[in-house]
Design a protein around this motif. Structure first.
Motif, PDB file in Angstrom:
ATOM      1  N   ALA A 211       8.061  -4.035  18.693  1.00  0.00           N
ATOM      2  CA  ALA A 211       6.756  -3.483  18.330  1.00  0.00           C
ATOM      3  C   ALA A 211       6.896  -2.240  17.477  1.00  0.00           C
ATOM      4  CB  ALA A 211       5.932  -3.178  19.584  1.00  0.00           C
ATOM      5  N   VAL A 212       8.132  -1.723  17.365  1.00  0.00           N
ATOM      6  CA  VAL A 212       8.359  -0.581  16.476  1.00  0.00           C
ATOM      7  C   VAL A 212       7.986  -0.943  15.043  1.00  0.00           C
ATOM      8  CG1 VAL A 212      10.788  -1.104  15.939  1.00  0.00           C
ATOM      9  CG2 VAL A 212       9.991   1.266  15.951  1.00  0.00           C
ATOM     10  N   ILE A 213       8.088  -2.235  14.676  1.00  0.00           N
ATOM     11  CA  ILE A 213       7.670  -2.654  13.333  1.00  0.00           C
ATOM     12  C   ILE A 213       6.161  -2.534  13.214  1.00  0.00           C
ATOM     13  CG2 ILE A 213       7.867  -4.436  11.561  1.00  0.00           C
ATOM     14  CD1 ILE A 213      10.108  -5.698  13.186  1.00  0.00           C
ATOM     15  N   ALA A 214       5.438  -2.864  14.296  1.00  0.00           N
ATOM     16  CA  ALA A 214       3.984  -2.692  14.286  1.00  0.00           C
ATOM     17  C   ALA A 214       3.620  -1.219  14.166  1.00  0.00           C
ATOM     18  CB  ALA A 214       3.368  -3.302  15.541  1.00  0.00           C
ATOM     19  N   TYR A 215       4.441  -0.350  14.757  1.00  0.00           N
ATOM     20  CA  TYR A 215       4.209   1.085  14.579  1.00  0.00           C
ATOM     21  C   TYR A 215       4.266   1.449  13.100  1.00  0.00           C
ATOM     22  CZ  TYR A 215       5.305   6.019  14.126  1.00  0.00           C
ATOM     23  OH  TYR A 215       5.296   7.332  13.717  1.00  0.00           O
ATOM     24  N   MET A 216       5.276   0.966  12.415  1.00  0.00           N
ATOM     25  CA  MET A 216       5.423   1.288  10.999  1.00  0.00           C
ATOM     26  C   MET A 216       4.242   0.766  10.200  1.00  0.00           C
ATOM     27  SD  MET A 216       9.495   0.457  10.538  1.00  0.00           S
ATOM     28  CE  MET A 216      10.739   1.294  11.519  1.00  0.00           C
ATOM     29  N   ASP A 217       3.775  -0.442  10.548  1.00  0.00           N
ATOM     30  CA  ASP A 217       2.685  -1.090   9.816  1.00  0.00           C
ATOM     31  C   ASP A 217       1.311  -0.504  10.119  1.00  0.00           C
ATOM     32  OD1 ASP A 217       3.887  -2.914   8.186  1.00  0.00           O
ATOM     33  OD2 ASP A 217       3.394  -4.671   9.363  1.00  0.00           O
ATOM     34  N   THR A 218       1.068  -0.198  11.390  1.00  0.00           N
ATOM     35  CA  THR A 218      -0.304   0.100  11.811  1.00  0.00           C
ATOM     36  C   THR A 218      -0.530   1.544  12.221  1.00  0.00           C
ATOM     37  OG1 THR A 218       0.092  -0.493  14.147  1.00  0.00           O
ATOM     38  CG2 THR A 218      -0.523  -2.283  12.632  1.00  0.00           C
ATOM     39  N   VAL A 219       0.528   2.344  12.277  1.00  0.00           N
ATOM     40  CA  VAL A 219       0.383   3.752  12.656  1.00  0.00           C
ATOM     41  C   VAL A 219       0.917   4.664  11.557  1.00  0.00           C
ATOM     42  CG1 VAL A 219       1.021   5.541  14.322  1.00  0.00           C
ATOM     43  CG2 VAL A 219       0.509   3.218  15.122  1.00  0.00           C
ATOM     44  N   ALA A 220       2.157   4.422  11.131  1.00  0.00           N
ATOM     45  CA  ALA A 220       2.800   5.335  10.177  1.00  0.00           C
ATOM     46  C   ALA A 220       2.190   5.264   8.785  1.00  0.00           C
ATOM     47  CB  ALA A 220       4.296   5.036  10.105  1.00  0.00           C
ATOM     48  N   GLY A 221       1.628   4.115   8.421  1.00  0.00           N
ATOM     49  CA  GLY A 221       0.977   3.995   7.112  1.00  0.00           C
ATOM     50  C   GLY A 221       1.659   3.003   6.200  1.00  0.00           C
ATOM     51  N   VAL A 222       0.868   2.358   5.355  1.00  0.00           N
ATOM     52  CA  VAL A 222       1.364   1.394   4.378  1.00  0.00           C
ATOM     53  C   VAL A 222       1.083   1.947   2.986  1.00  0.00           C
ATOM     54  CG1 VAL A 222       1.106  -0.951   3.459  1.00  0.00           C
ATOM     55  CG2 VAL A 222       1.043  -0.562   5.937  1.00  0.00           C
ATOM     56  N   TYR A 223       2.078   1.839   2.118  1.00  0.00           N
ATOM     57  CA  TYR A 223       2.005   2.446   0.792  1.00  0.00           C
ATOM     58  C   TYR A 223       2.332   1.416  -0.287  1.00  0.00           C
ATOM     59  CZ  TYR A 223       2.072   6.765   3.484  1.00  0.00           C
ATOM     60  OH  TYR A 223       1.778   7.763   4.371  1.00  0.00           O
ATOM     61  N   PHE A 224       1.969   1.779  -1.509  1.00  0.00           N
ATOM     62  CA  PHE A 224       2.279   0.923  -2.651  1.00  0.00           C
ATOM     63  C   PHE A 224       2.679   1.802  -3.822  1.00  0.00           C
ATOM     64  CE2 PHE A 224       1.076  -1.616  -6.438  1.00  0.00           C
ATOM     65  CZ  PHE A 224       1.903  -2.704  -6.206  1.00  0.00           C
ATOM     66  N   PRO A 225       3.833   1.534  -4.444  1.00  0.00           N
ATOM     67  CA  PRO A 225       4.240   2.334  -5.604  1.00  0.00           C
ATOM     68  C   PRO A 225       3.477   1.902  -6.863  1.00  0.00           C
ATOM     69  CG  PRO A 225       6.117   1.219  -4.531  1.00  0.00           C
ATOM     70  CD  PRO A 225       4.863   0.570  -4.049  1.00  0.00           C
ATOM     71  N   VAL A 226       3.006   2.870  -7.601  1.00  0.00           N
ATOM     72  CA  VAL A 226       2.415   2.552  -8.905  1.00  0.00           C
ATOM     73  C   VAL A 226       3.511   1.932  -9.770  1.00  0.00           C
ATOM     74  CG1 VAL A 226       1.394   3.522 -10.996  1.00  0.00           C
ATOM     75  CG2 VAL A 226       0.697   4.378  -8.747  1.00  0.00           C
ATOM     76  N   GLY A 227       3.195   0.786 -10.361  1.00  0.00           N
ATOM     77  CA  GLY A 227       4.197   0.027 -11.093  1.00  0.00           C
ATOM     78  C   GLY A 227       4.756  -1.126 -10.297  1.00  0.00           C
ATOM     79  N   GLY A 228       4.291  -1.264  -9.033  1.00  0.00           N
ATOM     80  CA  GLY A 228       4.747  -2.369  -8.201  1.00  0.00           C
ATOM     81  C   GLY A 228       5.946  -1.989  -7.354  1.00  0.00           C
ATOM     82  N   MET A 229       6.282  -2.865  -6.416  1.00  0.00           N
ATOM     83  CA  MET A 229       7.392  -2.578  -5.512  1.00  0.00           C
ATOM     84  C   MET A 229       8.713  -2.434  -6.250  1.00  0.00           C
ATOM     85  SD  MET A 229       6.624  -2.113  -2.296  1.00  0.00           S
ATOM     86  CE  MET A 229       8.089  -2.551  -1.368  1.00  0.00           C
ATOM     87  N   HIS A 230       8.849  -3.135  -7.373  1.00  0.00           N
ATOM     88  CA  HIS A 230      10.095  -3.018  -8.134  1.00  0.00           C
ATOM     89  C   HIS A 230      10.278  -1.614  -8.692  1.00  0.00           C
ATOM     90  CE1 HIS A 230      13.487  -4.118 -10.585  1.00  0.00           C
ATOM     91  NE2 HIS A 230      12.875  -3.709 -11.681  1.00  0.00           N
ATOM     92  N   ALA A 231       9.201  -0.839  -8.774  1.00  0.00           N
ATOM     93  CA  ALA A 231       9.329   0.543  -9.241  1.00  0.00           C
ATOM     94  C   ALA A 231      10.204   1.369  -8.299  1.00  0.00           C
ATOM     95  CB  ALA A 231       7.952   1.188  -9.387  1.00  0.00           C
ATOM     96  N   LEU A 232      10.281   0.977  -7.014  1.00  0.00           N
ATOM     97  CA  LEU A 232      11.092   1.720  -6.060  1.00  0.00           C
ATOM     98  C   LEU A 232      12.584   1.627  -6.386  1.00  0.00           C
ATOM     99  CD1 LEU A 232      11.648   3.314  -3.491  1.00  0.00           C
ATOM    100  CD2 LEU A 232      11.294   1.205  -2.175  1.00  0.00           C
ATOM    101  N   PRO A 233      13.189   0.437  -6.453  1.00  0.00           N
ATOM    102  CA  PRO A 233      14.612   0.408  -6.810  1.00  0.00           C
ATOM    103  C   PRO A 233      14.889   0.942  -8.204  1.00  0.00           C
ATOM    104  CG  PRO A 233      13.708  -1.818  -6.793  1.00  0.00           C
ATOM    105  CD  PRO A 233      12.686  -0.917  -6.167  1.00  0.00           C
ATOM    106  N   ARG A 234      13.947   0.760  -9.115  1.00  0.00           N
ATOM    107  CA  ARG A 234      14.144   1.286 -10.465  1.00  0.00           C
ATOM    108  C   ARG A 234      14.241   2.818 -10.437  1.00  0.00           C
ATOM    109  NH1 ARG A 234      10.087  -1.182 -12.757  1.00  0.00           N
ATOM    110  NH2 ARG A 234       8.667   0.580 -12.900  1.00  0.00           N
ATOM    111  N   ALA A 235      13.360   3.458  -9.648  1.00  0.00           N
ATOM    112  CA  ALA A 235      13.386   4.916  -9.548  1.00  0.00           C
ATOM    113  C   ALA A 235      14.657   5.389  -8.851  1.00  0.00           C
ATOM    114  CB  ALA A 235      12.156   5.406  -8.780  1.00  0.00           C
ATOM    115  N   MET A 236      15.092   4.661  -7.816  1.00  0.00           N
ATOM    116  CA  MET A 236      16.319   5.042  -7.110  1.00  0.00           C
ATOM    117  C   MET A 236      17.527   4.913  -8.028  1.00  0.00           C
ATOM    118  SD  MET A 236      15.599   3.283  -3.372  1.00  0.00           S
ATOM    119  CE  MET A 236      17.094   3.928  -2.598  1.00  0.00           C
TER     120      MET A 236
END
Length: 509
Positions: A211-236
């Motif tokens: 249920a720790v995954i549900a914590y991440m999804d429903t408590v900690a918050g869900v985000y989206f990078p501008v430029g799409g998810m691929h923007a994350l590895p590109r920035a890294m």
């Protein structure tokens, strides 16, 4: 914590996915020279990108949680998340739609979600949600430092004060029963237990600790990078390159050279790269093939279910679709039985529909829309094999489209201008064992210290990272896996730069 002995000045990281990039940033922050070898022409691995007709399709994960883990990787080289990437918090995190016609907005804000649960299922369930939320927070607190963000050398490492705390919280009971302890509405139970599918186990068989995954999804918050998810590895990758990493794109690793128990060079189809240590992030079976060994385990590794993904770009969307929409079928237990036991395709599918253009219209031509439809399916060990999928794919595509229209998305098929269908046959061609991008399942025997470890018996200077090793599947956990792999090489003194000043911090901080 066991570490790689001997010289570790130059590390070759095989794979520029999220795990490899996380490892690279943490290694650079600790003063290592790093060369990254990637078979594709761009970073990302599973989090890749396809561009067709002006539509940008993210090929891997669509949900980003725990951005502090991304910030941790950037901070290792004195960089910041805010300088590299713009994140948007999604409110609500999900839209949930049920077969009885009801709908629920899943908020991560406590007050907003409590009000929504009361509207949806009444005051008693709202009180249950409040108790569930507190439990999820306590569960996360008990697990993160000692069971997720840690390098295990032995199962004996489980014997700590947080084990008693986790046991008292019911972490070793069944997930569905524990969720049912707080909320009784079956539709709500699905919202807080569907995440076990990511772990490859049905809610009725999964440990409540997941249920720790549900914590991440429903408590900690869900985000989206501008430029799409691929923007994350590109920035890294950009941050790593700026910090001195060398990237060799478009090169396939063919073998590892050895001298005794040490790897001395990584050989690609284009060059030989000498090294002092290596981080391996390909799928487990590919990694073990390079190492020339198989894991010694009492039971064969069991893989998680797979998925069929239909990417579409088209001329319209529908107001009932948010950024992420969970479209549940009527059946639930039978669905997991089909996915994890009998190997049948879902007879009454539950689907994840993602519309990234709801948050970033720039991912499609002006006035157009991108949709990502994920239909879980059995992996190729228990379900249709890759050859069967070659024949099955067109029919299954049509069945998905028919089901979407039956659920109210009238005109979905006719609005498609560009599309890309990905099946287990495609995952298998990309090198994913059992035709699944979700790697080995999180059964008890494949969890924590019982999961394939990131140190390799018989090889003194190789470390694994990625979803097949510890801590497991998912964007947050693969980012952690990269950090843990780096810690095996650098020891407990991982260093990061903040404001230009180097600071010491523990390897498992």
């Amino acid at each position: 914590m066991r570490t790689v002995g001997g010289r570790t000045d130059h590390v070759v990281v095989v794979g520029a996915g999220l795990a490899g990039l996380s490892a690279t940033l943490h290694l650079l922050g600790a003063g290592r020279r790093v060369t990254v070898v990637e078979r594709d022409g761009l970073p990302g691995g599973r989090a890749g990108r396809i561009v067709q007709g002006g539509y940008h399709f993210d090929t891997g994960p669509t949900v980003l949680t725990m951005p502090d883990l991304v910030q941790d990787a950037f901070a290792a080289v004195g960089d910041t998340l805010g300088e590299r990437l713009q994140l948007m918090a999604l409110h609500p995190a999900y839209h949930a739609r049920f077969s009885d016609g009801s709908a629920l907005e899943v908020h991560t804000d406590a007050e907003a979600m409590e009000a929504e649960v009361e509207r949806f299922a009444g005051g008693r369930e709202a009180l249950g949600y409040r108790r569930l939320r507190r439990w999820l927070q306590e569960l996360y607190g008990a697990q993160m430092r000692r069971f997720i963000d840690t390098n295990f050398d032995s199962p004996l490492a489980l014997l700590n004060s947080d084990l008693a705390r986790l046991t008292a919280l019911g972490g070793f009971s069944r997930l569905d029963a524990r969720i049912g302890h707080f909320i009784t509405d079956e539709r709500l139970q699905r919202v807080f237990s569907f995440q076990s599918l990511y772990a490859g186990v049905a809610p009725s068989r999964a440990m409540a600790a997941y249920a720790v995954i549900a914590y991440m999804d429903t408590v900690a918050g869900v985000y989206f990078p501008v430029g799409g998810m691929h923007a994350l590895p590109r920035a890294m990758a950009e941050a790593a390159a700026d910090a001195g990493a060398e990237f060799r794109y478009g090169q396939d690793v063919t073998r590892l050279e050895r001298a005794g128990d040490r790897i001395t060079a990584v050989v690609t189809d284009q060059e030989r790269i000498p090294c002092d240590a290596v981080v391996l992030t390909p799928d487990l079976h590919a990694t073990y093939g390079l190492l020339g060994r198989s894991p010694r385990r009492p039971l064969a590794l069991r893989h998680a279910p797979s998925a069929v993904v239909l990417h579409t770009g088209g001329s319209r969307s529908w107001p009932e679709l948010g950024h992420h929409t969970l479209s549940f079928g009527t059946s639930w237990k039978r669905t997991f039985q089909e996915l994890t036991r009998t190997g049948d395709l879902m007879s009454d599918p539950s689907l994840l529909i993602t519309r990234p253009t709801a948050s970033d219209p720039g991912l499609a031509p002006a006035g157009k829309h991108v949709h990502y439809v994920l239909a879980p399916c059995p992996n190729t060990e228990i379900g249709p094999g890759p050859r069967q999928w070659e024949e099955l794919a067109p029919r299954y595509r049509q069945s998905i489209l028919t089901e979407l229209e039956r659920r109210g998305l009238i005109g979905f098929s006719s609005a498609i201008e560009e599309e890309c269908l990905v099946t287990p046959a495609d995952w298998a061609r990309q090198g994913h064992g059992a035709g699944t991008p979700f790697s080995v399942a999180h059964t008890f025997a494949q969890t924590g210290p019982f999961r394939p470890r990131n140190l390799v018996n018989g090889t003194a200077n190789a470390v694994l990272a990625g979803c097949g090793t510890t801590p497991g599947v998912g964007v947050p956990t693969v980012l952690i896996s990269g950090k843990l792999a780096a810690a095996r090489i650098t020891g407990a003194g991982l260093r990061s730069r903040t404001g230009g000043r180097q600071v010491q911090k523990g390897a498992n901080a």
